[in-house]
Design an enzyme around this catalytic site. Structure first.
Site, PDB file in Angstrom:
ATOM      1  N   LYS A  86       0.634  -1.118  -0.090  1.00 42.39           N
ATOM      2  CA  LYS A  86       0.265  -0.489  -0.337  1.00 42.39           C
ATOM      3  C   LYS A  86       1.217   1.101   0.074  1.00 42.39           C
ATOM      4  CE  LYS A  86      -2.102   3.074   3.020  1.00 42.39           C
ATOM      5  NZ  LYS A  86      -2.133   4.284   2.687  1.00 42.39           N
ATOM      6  N   GLY A 110       6.908   5.043   7.866  1.00 47.79           N
ATOM      7  CA  GLY A 110       6.280   5.649   8.192  1.00 47.79           C
ATOM      8  C   GLY A 110       6.806   6.310   9.717  1.00 47.79           C
ATOM      9  N   SER A 111       5.302   6.946  10.333  1.00 48.77           N
ATOM     10  CA  SER A 111       5.604   7.878  11.572  1.00 48.77           C
ATOM     11  C   SER A 111       5.657   6.544  12.754  1.00 48.77           C
ATOM     12  CB  SER A 111       4.356   8.476  12.147  1.00 48.77           C
ATOM     13  OG  SER A 111       4.025   8.152  11.733  1.00 48.77           O
ATOM     14  N   THR A 112       6.245   7.069  13.700  1.00 45.67           N
ATOM     15  CA  THR A 112       6.694   6.505  14.554  1.00 45.67           C
ATOM     16  C   THR A 112       5.255   5.847  15.313  1.00 45.67           C
ATOM     17  OG1 THR A 112       8.960   6.932  15.542  1.00 45.67           O
ATOM     18  CG2 THR A 112       8.080   6.514  16.938  1.00 45.67           C
ATOM     19  N   ALA A 113       4.678   7.092  15.362  1.00 51.89           N
ATOM     20  CA  ALA A 113       3.309   7.115  15.893  1.00 51.89           C
ATOM     21  C   ALA A 113       1.956   6.125  15.576  1.00 51.89           C
ATOM     22  CB  ALA A 113       1.926   8.098  15.932  1.00 51.89           C
ATOM     23  N   GLY A 168       3.482   3.392  13.693  1.00 57.00           N
ATOM     24  CA  GLY A 168       3.862   2.084  14.100  1.00 57.00           C
ATOM     25  C   GLY A 168       3.823   2.060  14.732  1.00 57.00           C
ATOM     26  N   GLU A 202      10.497   0.564   9.888  1.00 52.96           N
ATOM     27  CA  GLU A 202      10.870   1.989   9.526  1.00 52.96           C
ATOM     28  C   GLU A 202      10.824   3.368   9.971  1.00 52.96           C
ATOM     29  OE1 GLU A 202      14.479   2.219   9.200  1.00 52.96           O
ATOM     30  OE2 GLU A 202      14.885  -0.614   8.547  1.00 52.96           O
ATOM     31  N   CYS A 213      13.700  10.307   6.745  1.00 56.38           N
ATOM     32  CA  CYS A 213      14.212  10.046   8.179  1.00 56.38           C
ATOM     33  C   CYS A 213      15.314  10.538   8.524  1.00 56.38           C
ATOM     34  CB  CYS A 213      13.362   8.724   7.841  1.00 56.38           C
ATOM     35  SG  CYS A 213      14.074   7.241   6.541  1.00 56.38           S
ATOM     36  N   GLU A 258      10.388  15.573  15.047  1.00 56.48           N
ATOM     37  CA  GLU A 258      10.808  14.995  13.961  1.00 56.48           C
ATOM     38  C   GLU A 258       9.896  16.368  13.339  1.00 56.48           C
ATOM     39  OE1 GLU A 258       9.668  11.737  11.827  1.00 56.48           O
ATOM     40  OE2 GLU A 258      11.410  11.636  11.025  1.00 56.48           O
TER      41      GLU A 258
HETATM   42  P1  TAP Z   1       1.917   7.552   8.620  1.00 58.79           P
HETATM   43  O1  TAP Z   1       0.608   8.197   9.333  1.00 58.79           O
HETATM   44  O2  TAP Z   1       3.061   6.707   9.453  1.00 58.79           O
HETATM   45  O3  TAP Z   1       1.986   6.738   6.772  1.00 58.79           O
HETATM   46  C1  TAP Z   1       2.888   5.776   6.269  1.00 58.79           C
HETATM   47  C2  TAP Z   1       1.580   5.091   5.519  1.00 58.79           C
HETATM   48  O4  TAP Z   1       0.966   4.299   6.436  1.00 58.79           O
HETATM   49  C3  TAP Z   1       0.958   5.590   4.561  1.00 58.79           C
HETATM   50  O5  TAP Z   1       0.790   4.555   3.601  1.00 58.79           O
HETATM   51  C4  TAP Z   1      -0.364   5.933   5.616  1.00 58.79           C
HETATM   52  O6  TAP Z   1      -1.324   5.945   4.484  1.00 58.79           O
HETATM   53  C5  TAP Z   1       0.024   4.333   6.153  1.00 58.79           C
HETATM   54  N1  TAP Z   1      -1.239   4.111   7.221  1.00 58.79           N
HETATM   55  C6  TAP Z   1      -1.264   5.436   8.521  1.00 58.79           C
HETATM   56  N2  TAP Z   1      -2.214   5.248   8.968  1.00 58.79           N
HETATM   57  C7  TAP Z   1      -1.791   3.857   8.935  1.00 58.79           C
HETATM   58  C8  TAP Z   1      -2.593   2.782  10.075  1.00 58.79           C
HETATM   59  N3  TAP Z   1      -3.141   3.403  11.549  1.00 58.79           N
HETATM   60  N4  TAP Z   1      -1.819   1.253  10.169  1.00 58.79           N
HETATM   61  C9  TAP Z   1      -1.509   0.659   8.810  1.00 58.79           C
HETATM   62  N5  TAP Z   1      -0.708   1.987   7.984  1.00 58.79           N
HETATM   63  C10 TAP Z   1      -0.900   3.059   7.888  1.00 58.79           C
HETATM   64  O7  TAP Z   1       3.154   8.546   7.878  1.00 58.79           O
HETATM   65  P2  TAP Z   1       2.970   9.957   7.226  1.00 58.79           P
HETATM   66  O8  TAP Z   1       1.817  11.029   7.201  1.00 58.79           O
HETATM   67  O9  TAP Z   1       2.939   9.997   5.618  1.00 58.79           O
HETATM   68  O10 TAP Z   1       4.017  10.943   7.839  1.00 58.79           O
HETATM   69  C11 TAP Z   1       3.967  11.608   8.368  1.00 58.79           C
HETATM   70  C12 TAP Z   1       5.367  11.603   9.674  1.00 58.79           C
HETATM   71  O11 TAP Z   1       5.815  10.318   9.194  1.00 58.79           O
HETATM   72  C13 TAP Z   1       6.016  12.698   9.483  1.00 58.79           C
HETATM   73  O12 TAP Z   1       6.282  13.409   9.758  1.00 58.79           O
HETATM   74  C14 TAP Z   1       7.662  12.027   9.425  1.00 58.79           C
HETATM   75  O13 TAP Z   1       7.522  12.292  10.977  1.00 58.79           O
HETATM   76  C15 TAP Z   1       6.870  10.059   9.829  1.00 58.79           C
HETATM   77  N6  TAP Z   1       7.424   9.163   8.432  1.00 58.79           N
HETATM   78  C16 TAP Z   1       9.070   8.844   8.449  1.00 58.79           C
HETATM   79  C17 TAP Z   1       9.509   8.318   7.112  1.00 58.79           C
HETATM   80  C18 TAP Z   1      10.284   7.956   7.085  1.00 58.79           C
HETATM   81  S1  TAP Z   1      10.789   7.016   6.220  1.00 58.79           S
HETATM   82  N7  TAP Z   1      10.324   6.759   8.664  1.00 58.79           N
HETATM   83  C19 TAP Z   1       8.855   8.173   6.070  1.00 58.79           C
HETATM   84  C20 TAP Z   1       8.167   9.384   6.098  1.00 58.79           C
HETATM   85  C21 TAP Z   1       7.249   9.910   6.819  1.00 58.79           C
HETATM   86  P3  TAP Z   1      -1.846   7.190   3.934  1.00 58.79           P
HETATM   87  O14 TAP Z   1      -1.093   8.130   3.425  1.00 58.79           O
HETATM   88  O15 TAP Z   1      -3.578   6.929   3.414  1.00 58.79           O
HETATM   89  O16 TAP Z   1      -2.603   7.618   5.448  1.00 58.79           O
END
Ligand code: TAP
Length: 499
Positions: free
Chosen positions: A201, A253-256, A258, A275, A309, A406
């Site tokens: 996804k 993605g985000s720690t929350a 994760g 990650e 990240c 972050e």
């Molecule tokens: P997340 O909300 O963590 O989204 C990452 C992925 O997870 C997206 O595909 C998202 O889908 C999906 N997702 C969201 N909620 C989920 C859940 N409850 N269960 C399973 N999958 C879920 O991150 P974001 O909104 O893209 O970015 C927010 C923050 O994440 C950033 O500010 C940054 O701190 C952090 N981030 C970290 C990294 C790395 S590489 N460590 C990369 C990107 C972002 P949708 O897109 O459809 O919501």
């Protein structure tokens, strides 16, 4: 606020006069990308409409214009995709010799290279990243991951001698919006090389390169169902990772989120890699090669608008050189070109999405309110789209939000230190532990610092260098498990006797 000028480039005439000049626009043509108005799900080798009958809008962050409509999957679609991946695993993929799997991966790598211009333009359109980065980093590195893992596919027993490496089964993979194609490659290449099938996804803000990758799979004649792509909001990601017939979950993605996924997977026998976020320290000693260090700091935090990240978002400068170093850094910032991601001269493109821009603005306001000194070059921002000036904070307290949280944007917090011990203590004073950088001419100091920094990756006299052969991953709240290298294969294998 601003110190720089709109036109920082000038020719000196010799008589003291300076003649300013501007870069002419050098936009990459977007003609090479043929967008359809709608994209369905990719299940079982075919594009299918979502059962919901619903579609969401994908926009270009640099213009806020619609790029395409994207299918909103349902839980039933997820179930179908996992079922198809399971059948493809049993029937085709796990029964193929490694050398046959390798052929498909080599083919995918080659097609990505052949279509590299198209993918580079697509990544910049959908994600807002400068074309020179998607062209020179994202796309070549994505292809390199397929080349690298193709090489392992028929050598698993040599990679893990005296073990019995077996694929895990169906992998559920959820990726973010900051490196859409590259994160897809980090996830799919090792999974397939190890003999697993996948349901991936992409993030809702950047689904297009994954959907174009579906076309690459068809072009490579990959057996149907080995790779499946589903699109939809976070709850669809949640349904995917919680599906009972999934054997492996890989999330970036985000720690929350994760943590939520960790809870969803707890108590099952699913393998898990996470990650997550970071707040990397980039540490400059007074004997560092200063010109290179300035470039390394700029690359460390302004590369991909700081939406990285492992970005070097906390700069620690040794006190004896702090003042001149910061002055030079400000001068360098004033030469960064912010604007159209498709312009080949652009250094800093658009912020990926409106929510992320709001988060950056909120944290920058918090930094000002907490008493830090802000510097932003006086560059003009485009009238439309989501843009943010490269920003530098000095006078930052360790406890400040901009030193702890972050930001995931082009914002650097500068702190100082006197001794190596103080640098280590301050650098490790974070809940994250993904990456760090050390700049010094002394090899012994590098080795000492590397052994004491609690970070999965430590770069010495460079920053943000990635290579498919090298493992990448975090400590503490930056997640666990490693991607890249042989470690990345291990995350998709059962070696017998538990993994
Ligand atoms: P997340 O909300 O963590 O989204 C990452 C992925 O997870 C997206 O595909 C998202 O889908 C999906 N997702 C969201 N909620 C989920 C859940 N409850 N269960 C399973 N999958 C879920 O991150 P974001 O909104 O893209 O970015 C927010 C923050 O994440 C950033 O500010 C940054 O701190 C952090 N981030 C970290 C990294 C790395 S590489 N460590 C990369 C990107 C972002 P949708 O897109 O459809 O919501």
């Amino acid at each position: 606020m601003g110190r720089g000028t709109a036109s920082p480039n000038s020719w000196a005439l010799g008589d003291g006069q300076q003649v300013p000049w501007e870069y002419a626009p050098a936009p990459e043509s977007r003609e090479i990308v043929q967008l359809k108005s709608r994209y369905g799900l990719f299940i079982g080798g075919k594009e299918v409409a979502p059962r919901s009958g619903q579609w969401f809008t994908d926009v270009d962050p640099a213009t806020e214009e619609q790029l395409a409509e994207i299918a909103r999957a349902t839980v039933e679609d997820v179930d179908q995709a996992v079922g198809v991946a399971r059948r493809a695993f049993k029937r085709d993929w796990s029964t193929l010799p490694g050398s046959e799997r390798a052929k498909y991966l080599f083919r995918i790598a080659r097609i990505l290279q052949e279509r590299s211009r198209e993918f580079a333009v697509l990544e910049s359109l959908d994600g807002g990243k400068p074309i020179k980065e998607s062209r020179d980093v994202d796309v070549p590195l994505a292809a390199a991951h397929f080349w690298y893992y193709a090489g392992w596919a028929d050598k698993l027993e040599y990679a893990f001698p005296n073990r019995d490496p077996q694929p895990l089964g169906v992998a559920a993979q959820v990726i973010p919006w900051n490196f859409p194609l590259l994160m897809l490659a980090w996830k799919i290449a090792p999974a397939l090389a190890a003999g697993n099938t996948v349901v991936l996804k992409p993030a809702s803000a950047t689904p297009l390169s994954a959907l174009f990758f579906a076309d690459v799979c068809r072009q490579a004649d990959l057996p149907a169902g080995v790779v499946n792509i589903i699109t939809g909001p976070g709850e669809i990601g949640q349904a995917l990772v919680s599906h009972p017939d999934v054997d492996k979950v890989a999330f970036t993605g985000s720690t929350a989120v994760g943590k939520e996924i960790g809870r969803a997977v707890a108590g099952t026998d699913k393998a898990l890699t996470l990650e997550l976020g970071g707040k990397a320290a980039n540490i400059i000693f007074d004997d560092a090669p200063i010109d290179q260090a300035i470039e390394g700091v700029v690359n460390g935090i302004y590369f991909n608008q700081g939406e990285v990240c492992c970005a070097g978002s906390r700069l620690f400068v040794q006190e004896s050189i702090a003042a001149p170093f910061i002055e030079r850094l400000k001068d360098r910032l004033s030469t960064l070109r912010v604007g159209d991601p498709l312009d080949k001269n652009t250094d800093v493109g658009a912020i990926n999405n409106a929510a992320q821009l709001a988060k950056i603005e909120e944290l920058v306001e918090a930094g000002v309110a907490e008493g830090a000194d802000i510097y932003q070059p006086a560059c003009e921002l485009p009238a439309r789209g989501w843009f943010f000036r490269p920003t530098l904070f000095t006078n930052v307290a360790q406890s400040s939000r901009i030193a702890q949280e972050e930001i995931f944007g082009p914002v650097l917090s500068v702190l100082t230190f006197r001794t190596p011990a103080e640098a280590i203590e301050k650098a490790n004073n974070t809940m994250y532990g993904l990456s760090a950088g050390v700049w010094t001419e002394k090899g012994s100091r590098i080795l000492d610092m590397v052994s004491k920094l609690r970070a999965g990756v430590v770069w010495a006299n460079t920053f943000n260098r990635f290579d498919p052969t090298s493992p990448f991953g975090g400590y503490k709240e930056s997640g666990y498990g490693r991607e890249g290298g042989m470690h990345g294969l291990l995350a998709y294998l059962d070696l017998g006797g538990g993994h």
